[in-house]
Design a protein around this motif. Structure first.
Motif, PDB file in Angstrom:
ATOM      1  N   THR A 900       0.801  -1.237   0.000  1.00 57.05           N
ATOM      2  CA  THR A 900       0.000   0.000   0.000  1.00 57.05           C
ATOM      3  C   THR A 900       0.831   1.284   0.000  1.00 57.05           C
ATOM      4  N   THR A 901       2.163   1.183   0.148  1.00 55.64           N
ATOM      5  CA  THR A 901       2.994   2.398   0.182  1.00 55.64           C
ATOM      6  C   THR A 901       3.917   2.443  -1.027  1.00 55.64           C
ATOM      7  N   SER A 902       4.397   3.645  -1.317  1.00 54.76           N
ATOM      8  CA  SER A 902       5.297   3.803  -2.465  1.00 54.76           C
ATOM      9  C   SER A 902       6.632   3.104  -2.226  1.00 54.76           C
ATOM     10  N   TYR A 903       7.062   3.053  -0.958  1.00 56.40           N
ATOM     11  CA  TYR A 903       8.347   2.428  -0.678  1.00 56.40           C
ATOM     12  C   TYR A 903       8.246   0.904  -0.573  1.00 56.40           C
ATOM     13  N   GLY A 904       7.022   0.372  -0.516  1.00 53.82           N
ATOM     14  CA  GLY A 904       6.842  -1.073  -0.403  1.00 53.82           C
ATOM     15  C   GLY A 904       7.483  -1.839  -1.545  1.00 53.82           C
ATOM     16  N   ARG A 905       7.509  -1.216  -2.738  1.00 57.57           N
ATOM     17  CA  ARG A 905       8.076  -1.917  -3.899  1.00 57.57           C
ATOM     18  C   ARG A 905       9.576  -2.153  -3.744  1.00 57.57           C
ATOM     19  N   ALA A 906      10.241  -1.326  -2.914  1.00 55.89           N
ATOM     20  CA  ALA A 906      11.679  -1.536  -2.689  1.00 55.89           C
ATOM     21  C   ALA A 906      11.925  -2.914  -2.071  1.00 55.89           C
ATOM     22  N   PHE A 907      11.002  -3.362  -1.211  1.00 52.68           N
ATOM     23  CA  PHE A 907      11.132  -4.684  -0.587  1.00 52.68           C
ATOM     24  C   PHE A 907      10.917  -5.787  -1.621  1.00 52.68           C
ATOM     25  N   LEU A 908       9.855  -5.651  -2.404  1.00 47.78           N
ATOM     26  CA  LEU A 908       9.506  -6.704  -3.358  1.00 47.78           C
ATOM     27  C   LEU A 908      10.491  -6.766  -4.520  1.00 47.78           C
ATOM     28  N   GLN A 909      11.054  -5.612  -4.911  1.00 47.67           N
ATOM     29  CA  GLN A 909      12.006  -5.597  -6.026  1.00 47.67           C
ATOM     30  C   GLN A 909      13.404  -6.055  -5.613  1.00 47.67           C
ATOM     31  N   SER A 910      13.609  -6.216  -4.316  1.00 52.94           N
ATOM     32  CA  SER A 910      14.937  -6.620  -3.833  1.00 52.94           C
ATOM     33  C   SER A 910      15.029  -8.117  -3.558  1.00 52.94           C
TER      34      SER A 910
END
Length: 932
Positions: A900-910
């Motif tokens: 739900t957050t813009s920074y959440g993708r940093a976790f999934l893309q890593s």
């Protein structure tokens, strides 16, 4: 071997016969003339329900014992069987306690013959065993143990173990058995009878000493294996793909070609040849260790350079030596000289040990430790304590005999057996020196170098290097360590080191110089003990008053301000001043006494020299504690971050005052990276969103030319892993912590029932872990599951992990260290729950200080520190689930911010690409059942 042994194991309804727990199964094995001659087994009706956990553990149910005899019906059989025999059990006092209670309830007197504890015996004869549980020892000795926690099976395995240990005892040389026999009277069970019998047998025989042993001053020692570094034709590096494959296939029976492993080998060799640093993120399963060891060996042999390989911990050092170096040696037709090197206090000092054997006023832990070390010296080639499994009391004894500078004991006859000097000498012309991050960093900071000169290094688990460096460049002072030092010194009437010193002065005729001061110094020591208590009480009071979150009940950290302000800080400062002054007075008094004793050095006996050596080390440690207290509390110009950590359940005992530089990147750059030709940094977790930027900044090498390589895992994550984010859990920031815990508890219970356990649940705070664990226990819905929780269930991380693997239906709750370094391959782990994204708490002192530091230079603390740090930890947690190419499982992320957050993708893309699902619990359960 003419003794009769009856080896007994009992299954019971609980742990305490005095509280009404009863026996539910008896197993016994009879040993006569060195062989098993009979067995006895019976279920027992306890006259009370069997708890669900005991039924799960033993497989014994109420139905199974309904028609079984009561213990009173078989008591006579037990008495007759035990007549004239040794009573033997694994943890004998547990079984004996139950047996006595049941025999007395049945109208018999009880058993009062000789007893043998196989736990105690195994600690002595297997001093390097990882653990002393029956299943651990059975696995170690190759004994089949098909039905653990069933009395007949456990008794038979214990009997087989006893026979192995009796045989091993007879293999020791006469001098070893003699030393063990002398000490054995101080043990808890009647092992002295076995040692005495073995000694008598040895004295009747003509001894032929094995070739790998040597007797030195009454101590049997293993001769060191000498690997000489020989001249040879320089090998050529295998640049071709097929050459590398053929090389690796020599060492790996089930060799599979892994392109990432071959690429990593080439990148590392190129980095060494070009004299460049390299950062290599190596995904799980590529064979990272051999991928750096092979090029390191080639480079070392071709260019005659020593390569230093540094791991995160001493345990990883040992794994590398035991598991990986034999594979490496199988690949090459030339010898590889690899040396393990640790800090000096890891090695035994044999002169001190020899002298300590002459002391007789030992407590139980010291006696047991001496016996363990006597046996260990017939096996060890390193003299390294990490090989030993000592008790906490044994570690106190180790401090008396560990290697270090000698002031009073100058035993030249032991110089050839100085394990530390031998390791350093071996390292000087080694191909590979295997060390750990702490040792490597201490070498940077010491006047005399511990490591040989080197230009090339490999740092494994490199994501930990900055954290270790922060601790190394910092300092800490904890209550238990200071009290332990003061207790070793002791007040005069306690008879410890201070008492011995004063008595020695009297014996030497020097007492008149100080007799009038003994009483005064005794008062100062007493006052210092009191002031130590006050100092740490003041520290814990400071934490309590500054605590922001009232719900925190366990461990908490509070930052110390730069200026002395507020009455709690002033009280802490004043107490630290008194502590420092009193400690100075004690140190000066001891030094004055040393100066006087020095004049009588030629009149000292060996026992006095040993205790003076111990006192000298203690004096140095007290001086170090005083310097640390001044730096951490009294230095008003200090630039370091300082904080207090305590446990609110037992504040004083668990209070630590710490300090470290906020930013150590310049230290590392100037003193390490700029001083070396090539350093290879590798780990499974170095990048955030495919970038090395964060880790480079932390290590101070952001502007240095680097080889940067990201090698993906060979595993097929999209086929092996599903990542699910439940959409019916509340947003973590929109509800109170208690509401969130209540919601996740329901989900954990539902998921556990669907997966049938095999589940690791990772938390970011122990407080949330504890509350969740307690709620699950209170619900009663998972009574047939083994719930194993870090900080609640007793044991180390490795012990908790082993216990988790023993049960079919188990849930392991972990925080901090469980996010990485836990390896549970196969079906033992099929479900991982990440309760919340692993951001460090904003009030955590180091996080707060680092964020301030970034803000002051105009940066963004969230994107430059908080987020990348959390992403790396998330990657570590995610990596716990899939450890082999055949593993399969589900990762649940309860924290919806990942989507739900813009920074959440940093976790999934890593993390590796996986299928991400969002669903409610009622849809998740059927999916789990289909997937698993």
């Amino acid at each position: 071997m003419g003794n009769k042994f009856v080896v007994v194991d009992l299954e019971t309804t609980g742990n305490s016969p005095k509280k009404g727990d009863r026996i539910i199964q008896v197993g016994a094995v009879i040993i006569e003339d060195g062989r098993i001659t009979g067995q006895y087994t019976s279920l027992v009706n306890p006259g009370q329900p069997i708890p669900a956990f005991i039924e799960e553990l033993t497989g014994i149910s109420d139905e199974m014992v309904n028609d079984a005899p009561a213990f009173s019906d078989i008591a006579k059989d037990m008495i007759e069987m035990l007549d004239g025999a040794f009573f033997v059990a694994h943890n004998v006092f547990f079984d004996l306690g139950f047996l006595q209670e049941e025999l007395q309830n049945a109208g018999f007197e009880g058993f009062y013959g000789h007893i043998i504890d196989t736990v105690e015996l195994s600690r002595i004869l297997f001093p390097t065993a990882d653990g002393y549980k029956l299943s651990d020892l059975a696995a170690r000795e190759g004994i089949s143990h098909d039905r653990p926690h069933q009395a007949d099976s456990d008794a038979y395995v214990t009997a087989e173990l006893l026979l192995i240990m009796l045989s091993r005892l007879n293999e020791f040389p006469h001098t070893t058995v003699k030393s063990l026999c002398k000490l054995s009277a101080g043990l808890k069970s009647d092992l002295y009878m076995l040692f005495d019998e073995a000694l008598q047998r040895k004295e009747r025989e003509l001894e032929e000493l094995p070739q790998d042993l040597e007797i030195m001053r009454g101590i049997a020692l293993k001769r060191p294996f000498q690997l000489v570094k020989t001249d040879h034709k320089s090998p050529a590096y295998p640049y071709g793909r097929e050459e590398k494959q053929n090389l690796l296939a020599k060492a790996l029976a089930a060799f599979e070609v892994r392109n990432g492993q071959l690429e990593m080998m080439d990148q590392i060799f190129a980095a060494f040849e070009d004299g460049r640093h390299a950062m290599i993120e190596a995904g799980t399963g590529i064979g990272k260790t051999l991928a750096y060891l092979v090029p390191a060996v080639f480079f070392s042999k071709i260019y005659r350079k020593t390569i230093v390989v540094s791991t995160f911990t001493t345990q990883l050092q040992h794994q590398l030596l035991v598991n990986d170096l034999p594979k490496l040696r199988a690949m090459f037709d030339f010898p590889i000289k690899a040396v393990l090197l640790k800090g000096r206090n890891h090695y035994i000092n044999l002169a001190r040990f020899e002298q300590s054997l002459k002391e007789e006023d030992d407590n139980y832990d010291t006696t047991l430790s001496k016996m363990q070390i006597i046996v260990w010296l017939t096996e060890t080639e390193t003299g390294d304590i990490d090989e030993l499994n000592l008790s906490s009391g044994g570690m106190i004894y180790w401090n008396k005999i560990k290697n270090g500078e000698s002031t009073f004991i100058q035993a030249k006859h032991w110089d050839a057996w100085d394990f530390y000097l031998r390791a350093r000498k071996e390292a000087e012309n080694a191909d590979l020196v295997i060390t750990n991050h702490s040792m490597l960093l201490s070498d940077l900071n010491s006047e005399g170098s511990y490591l040989p000169e080197y230009e090339y290094a490999v740092l494994d688990e490199a994501h930990q290097f900055e954290k270790v460096a922060g601790r190394y460049f910092g300092k800490s002072l904890d209550y238990l360590s200071v009290r332990l030092l003061l207790n070793q010194l002791g007040q005069y009437e306690q008879g410890h080191l201070f008492h011995k010193l004063e008595k020695l002065l009297v014996r030497l005729g020097a007492g008149a110089s100080f007799n009038e001061h003994t009483y005064k110094l005794n008062e100062i020591i007493s006052g210092l003990q009191y002031e130590t208590d006050q100092l740490f009480k003041a520290a814990s009071l400071f934490v309590k008053r500054k605590k922001i979150n009232p719900s925190i009940k366990n461990r908490i950290q509070i930052r110390l301000p730069d200026r002395v302000e507020g009455k709690e800080w002033q009280a802490l400062y004043a107490s630290a001043e008194r502590f420092s002054f009193m400690l100075r007075d004690v140190i000066i008094a001891i030094e004055q006494r040393f100066s006087l004793v020095e004049k009588y050095r030629n009149q000292l006996n060996q026992e006095e020299k040993l205790f003076l050596e111990e006192l000298f080390i203690l004096k140095e440690e007290l001086a170090s504690a005083r310097r640390t207290a001044r730096d951490l509390i009294l230095d008003r110009n200090g630039k370091n971050l300082r904080w207090i950590e305590t446990d609110l359940r037992a504040v004083q005992n668990f209070t630590t005052i710490s300090g470290r530089p906020v930013d150590i990147s310049d230290h590392l750059k100037e003193r390490f990276f700029e001083a070396k030709s090539s350093v290879v940094l590798t780990s499974a977790t170095l990048t955030v969103e495919d970038s090395f930027k964060y880790i480079k900044q932390e290590l101070g090498i952001g502007d240095m030319p680097l080889i940067e390589v990201k090698i993906p895992s060979p595993f097929h994550y999209q086929e092996q892993v599903e990542l699910i984010v439940p959409d019916d859990l509340p947003e973590i920031k929109t509800v109170s912590e208690d509401e969130y815990i209540a919601a996740i508890t329901e989900h954990i219970i539902s998921i556990a029932e669907a997966t049938e356990g095999r589940m690791l649940t990772l938390f970011t705070s122990h407080d949330m872990l504890r509350k969740t664990y307690e709620l699950i226990k209170e619900s009663g819905l998972l009574e047939d599951f083994a719930l194993i929780a870090q900080g609640i269930t007793a044991g180390s991380r490795s012990r908790l992990t082993r216990n988790f693997q023993r049960f079919d239906k188990a849930i392991l709750f972990g925080t901090s260290s469980f996010w990485e370094g836990v390896d549970i391959p196969g079906e033992d782990l099929s479900c991982l729950i990440i309760v919340r994204l692993p951001f460090s708490p904003p009030g955590e002192p180091l996080t707060e200080a680092k964020c301030e530091h970034i803000r002051q230079r105009g940066g963004n603390p969230f994107s430059e520190y908080s987020l990348p740090e959390a992403v790396l930890r998330f990657k570590q947690g995610f990596g716990r689930l899939v450890r082999t190419s055949t593993d399969k499982g589900i990762v649940f992320v309860f924290d919806r911010r990942v989507l739900t957050t813009s920074y959440g993708r940093a976790f999934l893309q890593s993390i590796p690409p996986v299928q991400v699902r969002k669903a409610s619990i009622d849809k998740i359960i059927p999916f789990i059942q289909r997937w698993l």
